[in-house]
Scaffold this motif. Sequence first.
Motif, PDB file in Angstrom:
ATOM      1  N   UNK A  77      -1.543  -6.921   3.095  1.00 46.32           N
ATOM      2  CA  UNK A  77      -2.896  -6.384   2.957  1.00 46.32           C
ATOM      3  C   UNK A  77      -3.006  -5.592   1.666  1.00 46.32           C
ATOM      4  N   UNK A  78      -4.107  -5.828   0.966  1.00 45.45           N
ATOM      5  CA  UNK A  78      -4.402  -5.034  -0.235  1.00 45.45           C
ATOM      6  C   UNK A  78      -5.717  -4.308   0.014  1.00 45.45           C
ATOM      7  N   UNK A  79      -5.683  -3.003  -0.130  1.00 42.30           N
ATOM      8  CA  UNK A  79      -6.890  -2.203   0.088  1.00 42.30           C
ATOM      9  C   UNK A  79      -7.482  -1.834  -1.263  1.00 42.30           C
ATOM     10  N   UNK A  80      -8.713  -2.290  -1.495  1.00 45.33           N
ATOM     11  CA  UNK A  80      -9.373  -1.994  -2.766  1.00 45.33           C
ATOM     12  C   UNK A  80     -10.382  -0.869  -2.549  1.00 45.33           C
ATOM     13  N   UNK A  81     -10.299   0.124  -3.403  1.00 45.38           N
ATOM     14  CA  UNK A  81     -11.194   1.275  -3.292  1.00 45.38           C
ATOM     15  C   UNK A  81     -11.801   1.543  -4.666  1.00 45.38           C
ATOM     16  N   UNK A  82     -13.095   1.480  -4.735  1.00 43.03           N
ATOM     17  CA  UNK A  82     -13.843   1.704  -5.986  1.00 43.03           C
ATOM     18  C   UNK A  82     -13.252   0.954  -7.178  1.00 43.03           C
ATOM     19  N   UNK A  83     -12.909  -0.314  -6.949  1.00 37.39           N
ATOM     20  CA  UNK A  83     -12.487  -1.188  -8.042  1.00 37.39           C
ATOM     21  C   UNK A  83     -11.021  -1.144  -8.407  1.00 37.39           C
ATOM     22  N   UNK A  84     -10.228  -0.321  -7.731  1.00 41.75           N
ATOM     23  CA  UNK A  84      -8.790  -0.357  -8.030  1.00 41.75           C
ATOM     24  C   UNK A  84      -7.972  -0.533  -6.739  1.00 41.75           C
ATOM     25  N   UNK A  85      -6.742  -0.982  -6.907  1.00 42.81           N
ATOM     26  CA  UNK A  85      -5.903  -1.188  -5.722  1.00 42.81           C
ATOM     27  C   UNK A  85      -5.418   0.172  -5.237  1.00 42.81           C
ATOM     28  N   UNK A  86      -5.849   0.559  -4.054  1.00 42.20           N
ATOM     29  CA  UNK A  86      -5.516   1.878  -3.524  1.00 42.20           C
ATOM     30  C   UNK A  86      -4.237   1.838  -2.703  1.00 42.20           C
ATOM     31  N   UNK A  87      -4.041   0.683  -2.012  1.00 38.50           N
ATOM     32  CA  UNK A  87      -2.890   0.612  -1.098  1.00 38.50           C
ATOM     33  C   UNK A  87      -2.491  -0.842  -0.895  1.00 38.50           C
ATOM     34  N   UNK A  88      -1.218  -1.041  -0.569  1.00 34.75           N
ATOM     35  CA  UNK A  88      -0.708  -2.395  -0.327  1.00 34.75           C
ATOM     36  C   UNK A  88       0.368  -2.321   0.737  1.00 34.75           C
ATOM     37  N   UNK A  89       0.362  -3.231   1.677  1.00 37.20           N
ATOM     38  CA  UNK A  89       1.387  -3.232   2.718  1.00 37.20           C
ATOM     39  C   UNK A  89       1.083  -4.263   3.777  1.00 37.20           C
ATOM     40  N   UNK A  90       1.807  -4.172   4.906  1.00 36.25           N
ATOM     41  CA  UNK A  90       1.562  -5.115   6.003  1.00 36.25           C
ATOM     42  C   UNK A  90       0.738  -4.418   7.075  1.00 36.25           C
ATOM     43  N   UNK A  91       0.362  -5.168   8.116  1.00 31.10           N
ATOM     44  CA  UNK A  91      -0.459  -4.568   9.177  1.00 31.10           C
ATOM     45  C   UNK A  91       0.316  -3.457   9.914  1.00 31.10           C
ATOM     46  N   UNK A  92       1.629  -3.592   9.979  1.00 28.49           N
ATOM     47  CA  UNK A  92       2.426  -2.553  10.649  1.00 28.49           C
ATOM     48  C   UNK A  92       2.486  -1.268   9.815  1.00 28.49           C
ATOM     49  N   UNK A  93       2.467  -1.437   8.480  1.00 33.94           N
ATOM     50  CA  UNK A  93       2.528  -0.268   7.593  1.00 33.94           C
ATOM     51  C   UNK A  93       1.270   0.592   7.693  1.00 33.94           C
ATOM     52  N   UNK A  94       0.156  -0.056   8.070  1.00 38.93           N
ATOM     53  CA  UNK A  94      -1.121   0.676   8.116  1.00 38.93           C
ATOM     54  C   UNK A  94      -1.030   1.869   9.064  1.00 38.93           C
ATOM     55  N   UNK A  95      -0.358   1.680  10.203  1.00 39.71           N
ATOM     56  CA  UNK A  95      -0.313   2.739  11.226  1.00 39.71           C
ATOM     57  C   UNK A  95       0.418   3.992  10.744  1.00 39.71           C
ATOM     58  N   UNK A  96       1.349   3.797   9.842  1.00 37.68           N
ATOM     59  CA  UNK A  96       2.152   4.951   9.402  1.00 37.68           C
ATOM     60  C   UNK A  96       1.775   5.428   7.994  1.00 37.68           C
ATOM     61  N   UNK A  97       0.778   4.775   7.402  1.00 35.43           N
ATOM     62  CA  UNK A  97       0.430   5.147   6.026  1.00 35.43           C
ATOM     63  C   UNK A  97      -0.259   6.516   5.977  1.00 35.43           C
ATOM     64  N   UNK A  98       0.169   7.379   5.045  1.00 36.75           N
ATOM     65  CA  UNK A  98      -0.498   8.685   4.923  1.00 36.75           C
ATOM     66  C   UNK A  98      -1.757   8.616   4.058  1.00 36.75           C
ATOM     67  N   UNK A  99      -2.078   7.444   3.514  1.00 38.42           N
ATOM     68  CA  UNK A  99      -3.225   7.323   2.593  1.00 38.42           C
ATOM     69  C   UNK A  99      -4.534   7.627   3.340  1.00 38.42           C
ATOM     70  N   UNK A 100      -5.161   8.725   2.972  1.00 41.55           N
ATOM     71  CA  UNK A 100      -6.352   9.162   3.722  1.00 41.55           C
ATOM     72  C   UNK A 100      -7.540   8.209   3.539  1.00 41.55           C
ATOM     73  N   UNK A 101      -7.672   7.644   2.329  1.00 39.22           N
ATOM     74  CA  UNK A 101      -8.795   6.711   2.089  1.00 39.22           C
ATOM     75  C   UNK A 101      -8.647   5.464   2.951  1.00 39.22           C
ATOM     76  N   UNK A 102      -7.401   4.983   3.039  1.00 35.58           N
ATOM     77  CA  UNK A 102      -7.135   3.808   3.875  1.00 35.58           C
ATOM     78  C   UNK A 102      -7.420   4.131   5.335  1.00 35.58           C
ATOM     79  N   UNK A 103      -6.917   5.286   5.780  1.00 27.15           N
ATOM     80  CA  UNK A 103      -7.117   5.675   7.187  1.00 27.15           C
ATOM     81  C   UNK A 103      -8.594   5.853   7.512  1.00 27.15           C
TER      82      UNK A 103
END
Lengths: 247, 256
Positions: free
Chosen positions: B208-234
């Motif tokens: 998964x690649x999370x794009x936020x305001x035109x730049x790549x904010x986060x990258x990982x798998x679906x399992x990584x999402x649950x433990x990601x500290x990235x507040x924008x992604x969450x």
Amino acid sequence: MIKALRTVGCYVVLMKRAFARPERMHMFFKQYIKEIEQLGINSIGIVLLISFFIGAVITIQIKLNIESPWMPRWTVGYVTREILLLEFSSSIMCLILAGKVGSNIASELGTMRVTQQIDALEIMGVNSANYLILPKITALVTAIPVLVTFSIFAGIIGAFATCWFGGIMTATDLEYGLQFTFVEWFVWCGIIKSLFFAFIIASVSAFFGYSVEGGSIEVGKASTDAVVSSSVLILFADLILTQLLMG
Amino acid sequence: MIEIKNLYKSFDDKEVLKGINATFENGKTNLIIGQSGSGKTVFMKCIVGLLQPTKGEILYDERNFLNMGKNEKKLLRREMGMIFQSAALFDSMSVLENVMFPLNMFSKDTLRDRQRRALFCLDRVKLSDASNKFPGEISGGMQKRVAIARAIALQPQYLFCDEPNSGLDPKTSLVIDELIQDITREYNMTTIINTHDMNSVMGIGEKIIFIYEGHKEWEGSKDDIFTSPNSKLNNFVFASDLFQKVKEAEVQNLEG
């Protein structure tokens, strides 16, 4: 001015893409036959109807307005023929077709654009302008001379109808006038002009439809723009072609 | 494999993509997620060549797409399949004709072989019965399945899906997701899916690649999402109560 030049530039670029060699000739001919039916055969009814009534009305108007003991009886037939051959069946009929066929082409391509069907063709590696526009142009250029011929005949039948059913003059006088100093070149002039008008209708309408950006409102606007622009260009072309062919 | 290097795209003065780097592996379902207006559709359109990037590189198995000539691009496009948000089926053609279209255009097989291939693709998406119907006569979910059949007709190397679940009910969305994942594995394609359907993210998000305001904010798998500290992604992924609860349960499960 810059916007107008940009529009002309975009039109030329689109035509360059459209007039490439088709990827598959059998696909091109399939589309060509389909467009002949859609743009040509489906217009026969309206062409015959309008031409019949206009032919009849021209005859009545001329008979009523220029009737005089000094005027030969064949004048009505003669003038009716010249109007039908030189202007009505080529130019005015093409203006009418610009409304019917032009809006059809622009709205079809515009809808294909906004529903991403043109994008789908591009992604597949198909030259969408060539696949969609070239068959329309060639089909209309092929069909229009036939429609013009039908229009001339329907107009003449309409003129005779005023004699047979309206009794405004004798059919013999009309027939004599229709044949009086007949110049075959005038028929060709009408057909040659119609070929140029067909190209204008198909290419300009296709350009407006193909270039749509947005949604249904823009498709409607493109359809209107296509009809208005085609009509104006037909009038300009008529002026130039008449001068070139008759001058 | 598709590699994107430092991709920029501007419209007049507005910079929509701001130097995105990404790698999409084959045999995997790669998802691009992000809010509406974040630039993910522009990103996908740049990758497939519907938009010309301002700057950057797009490499299809080490072939630079942006440096290619017209004919090279055309040939590469025949290795691509795309499923559009609106399915983008040709209205004037039947379902079978839609699937046969790319074959008629590019395949040198006989008519019988082309028909056989189209019917096989329709059977693969379980739509053999609808082959004579027109797009207007079938449901939205069926249209998407026809679009999948059309996209795989030429056995592409790269599959692009722009919001394939848009406008579909959750059950049909699940069917479409599973179908895309199965086909990706079956043909070992590089699949990129543009979505903001969180069910798809949780279901088939292998990368998964999370794009936020035109730049790549986060990258990982679906399992990584649950433990990601990235507040924008969450904030984006777990915006709804349902997915918040899913996250809590998943975190408890991981801790337990």
